[in-house]
Design an enzyme around this catalytic site. Sequence first.
Site, PDB file in Angstrom:
ATOM      1  N   HIS A   6     -72.553 -16.068 -62.131  1.00 43.12           N
ATOM      2  CA  HIS A   6     -71.417 -16.254 -63.026  1.00 43.12           C
ATOM      3  C   HIS A   6     -71.454 -15.316 -64.232  1.00 43.12           C
ATOM      4  O   HIS A   6     -70.469 -15.211 -64.973  1.00 43.12           O
ATOM      5  CB  HIS A   6     -71.370 -17.708 -63.505  1.00 43.12           C
ATOM      6  CG  HIS A   6     -69.986 -18.181 -63.847  1.00 43.12           C
ATOM      7  ND1 HIS A   6     -68.898 -17.335 -63.950  1.00 43.12           N
ATOM      8  CD2 HIS A   6     -69.506 -19.415 -64.118  1.00 43.12           C
ATOM      9  CE1 HIS A   6     -67.821 -18.023 -64.259  1.00 43.12           C
ATOM     10  NE2 HIS A   6     -68.159 -19.299 -64.381  1.00 43.12           N
ATOM     11  N   ARG A   7     -72.537 -14.607 -64.445  1.00 42.82           N
ATOM     12  CA  ARG A   7     -72.578 -13.610 -65.507  1.00 42.82           C
ATOM     13  C   ARG A   7     -71.763 -12.375 -65.137  1.00 42.82           C
ATOM     14  O   ARG A   7     -71.273 -11.642 -66.011  1.00 42.82           O
ATOM     15  CB  ARG A   7     -74.029 -13.189 -65.784  1.00 42.82           C
ATOM     16  CG  ARG A   7     -74.936 -14.302 -66.267  1.00 42.82           C
ATOM     17  CD  ARG A   7     -76.370 -13.824 -66.311  1.00 42.82           C
ATOM     18  NE  ARG A   7     -76.845 -13.380 -65.010  1.00 42.82           N
ATOM     19  CZ  ARG A   7     -78.048 -12.829 -64.779  1.00 42.82           C
ATOM     20  NH1 ARG A   7     -78.895 -12.669 -65.786  1.00 42.82           N
ATOM     21  NH2 ARG A   7     -78.387 -12.453 -63.564  1.00 42.82           N
TER      22      ARG A   7
END
Length: 455
Positions: A426-427
């Site tokens: 999700h980064r």
Amino acid sequence: MPVEFKLPDLGEGIHEGEIIEILVRIGDRVEDGQPVLVVETDKASAEVPAPVNGTVLEIRVKPGQTVRVGEILMVFLREGESEGVRPPEKPAAKATPEAGVETRPPVLKEEPQERVAEIAPKTTPKAEAQIDRAPVAPAGAAEGPVPAAPSTRRLARELGVDLHHVSPSGPGGRVTPEDVRAAAEGAKKPAAPKPAPEPEQRPLPSPVAPPLPQFDQIGPIERTPLRSIRRATARHMALSWSQIPHVTHMDAADITDLEKFRRKYAKRAQEQGSALSLTVFMLKAATSALRKFPRFNSSLDTNTDEIILKHYYNIGVAVDTERGLIVPVIRDVDRKSLIDLGIELKQTADKARQGKTAAEDLTGGSFTITNIGPLGGASFNPIINYPQVAILGMAQARLQPVVLGDENKNQIVPRLMLPLIITFDHRVIDGADAARFLNTIIESLKNPENLMMVM
């Protein structure tokens, strides 16, 4: 002069291995490059070749033993030499003339094959990982073995190339097949930049984890060492789970028409030595989606705050084996037809299950596919293969009732539905991107002709 054969530097941050099989016995004659041991590391099993032409003088290891780089595995007597000139392991104390002690090292007698590694000490210095060199070497060439995979050695023999005269470009000074081909063509291959070393995959500390209970006080227990593939998997999964914020998105693909298409061409593919499994089609569909959404084919460099986009499509495919989960890499998927991928995937899976996967077959992946479908299951949450940023999972395809049409005119029909799971970092990737990525794959599988099969 007898040659002490030590476990060489196997590259890729590997420091030790487990002896799986000994292929020779004391007294056997061997040739340079002939496999004498099978060693299993954290990454794969590999045949270890003899460094010289000669005879096996000693075997200092046994199956099941764990050895570190630099430890002596065997002692060889070079062809045409006498073992009587062997120097002692340690410098002998200088004897005085009055003592009448002979300073010459004793001549070793032939030992029976049942005695293994009793002649010399079992502990050796770990500082040196190279094999002792002979006093005389050909002009312009270093004596002793050159770090190279068995397949590279075979290629060198086929092309008539002396590995001692090849400039290595691989990690740890290893000679690669490209180096051998360049030497055979007489071209000076420019030194390739050495890849950055992979992070050492040690278990991360768990300061909040309480000590384990004394299970043996509760009932009978058995302790089994965490070795080889299972140990590497444990370390890698702990690293990935602790470093990457995982998010999972799920959907399902209608593969009814794809299954008809697959069966139509299955026999034709089989005649060419290929196997058109569902994973083969997924390799192509995933590559198409990776081209459209390049961030799924990247890595995050936290030291520089940069996303590294990879313009190659090397896809790892998880293979279930008796020794644990292995993820060999299918390279350049975008350049291969479905027939070619079917051949390569079958060969790769067979090698993995036979324990013959080389370390280089497990590196260089940019994306991973894992298929739990043949074993059943409606869904699961795959863990990302660090340092990648996404992994695609496939569960079991099942016939399900599907409503076709709209609220005014519709019908319920049976369709073969394939559950798909995309886990992402999700980064680097947002949920909306994951949904679009999976939609692209679903559309490709829904219309198999779009995969442009080359028969």
